[in-house]
Write an enzyme that holds these catalytic residues in place. Sequence first.
Site, mmCIF file in Angstrom:
data_model
loop_
_atom_site.group_PDB
_atom_site.id
_atom_site.type_symbol
_atom_site.label_atom_id
_atom_site.label_comp_id
_atom_site.label_asym_id
_atom_site.label_seq_id
_atom_site.Cartn_x
_atom_site.Cartn_y
_atom_site.Cartn_z
ATOM 1 N N LYS A 1 0.843 -1.192 0.000
ATOM 2 C CA LYS A 1 0.000 0.000 0.000
ATOM 3 C C LYS A 1 0.881 1.246 0.000
ATOM 4 C CE LYS A 1 -3.888 1.984 2.629
ATOM 5 N NZ LYS A 1 -4.808 1.771 3.773
ATOM 6 N N SER B 1 -9.422 3.008 2.809
ATOM 7 C CA SER B 1 -8.318 3.594 2.059
ATOM 8 C C SER B 1 -7.455 2.563 1.335
ATOM 9 C CB SER B 1 -7.415 4.407 3.008
ATOM 10 O OG SER B 1 -6.821 3.571 3.983
ATOM 11 N N SER C 1 -10.558 0.743 6.851
ATOM 12 C CA SER C 1 -9.814 0.801 5.591
ATOM 13 C C SER C 1 -9.323 -0.538 5.065
ATOM 14 C CB SER C 1 -8.622 1.752 5.736
ATOM 15 O OG SER C 1 -9.071 3.088 5.836
#
Length: 337
Positions: free
Chosen positions: A78, A153, A177
Amino acid sequence: IVALDALALSRSIRAREVSCREVMRAYLERIARVNPGLNAIVSMEPEQSLLAQADACDAMLARGEWLGWMHGMPQAPKDLAQTRGLRTTWGSPIFRDFVPDQDAAIVERVRAAGAILVGKTNVPEFGLGSQTFNEVFGPTLNPWNTSKTAVGSSGGAAAALAARMLPVADGSDMGGSLRNPGNFNNVVGFRVSPGRVPTVPALNVWGNLSVKGPMARTVDDVALFLSAIAGPDPRSPISIDTPGDVFARPLDREFSGVRVAWAPDLGGLPLDPRVRAVLEGGRGVFSDIGCEVDEACPDFSGANEAFQTLRALDFALGHHEKLRDHRDLIKDTIIWN
């Protein structure tokens, strides 16, 4: 190759039924075909370098050397996790060209397990927001329906998994997220206990609101990936002492007598009636496998205010200097927090 679950892929590589070069080429071809329409993976590494790394992994296998269960498998952390030698932007124009000289702890462990980093997965700016878009790379779309959001996210990670551009993916979770993108993209996102996967580096080493964690297409793959990234770290004072390899054990177990608390209204917090209907439809599964299901819930009144206050504290600690020096480059929700 890309149709294999991560566990099956790992076994095939170790048995030399498929080479690491073949795996890398298959995933790169898949990314080239699918990613332009989804924008899930960003900051891609050059193909020549990735194939050379795959060849090196094959040479190790030929010598009887095995790095771990991710040996030769492609991985894209990520874009909130620092990656040594690979651009890390946090989705922010401020860091559009930033290349770290160190890895985050979760990236160190992925590399140690044998993974080859192909790029990063897209995020909202600084990971704040339920939609994955930013001024650096633009939005990530949902692979099941590109008119819909991949949410956030960890939206880039979840979309990449659903589209079979990665075998597993890491994410982080402050207020959903890992879980929300998992649901919206029909993969498995798992929020772990604070300290289970060390957050290093961190401005607030005692912070426990946001956690790192695994995503995959199956629960077995999530558990196996967690075995690689979990475990104690002396740099994190809240890290849990239990070694990560406990999650590599078989998941089969007996559920007779296990108590499950069923909280249809989350103690008074808002819950969409359509979501509640889906959950009610699955409630019987717990009873069917032997669980004792009780309608019970702690008192969550004030939870939203508490969460917003703690989140604001996290962002004040992490972004006050950016607010002072680059206010014009930060999105409004971060300024509000």
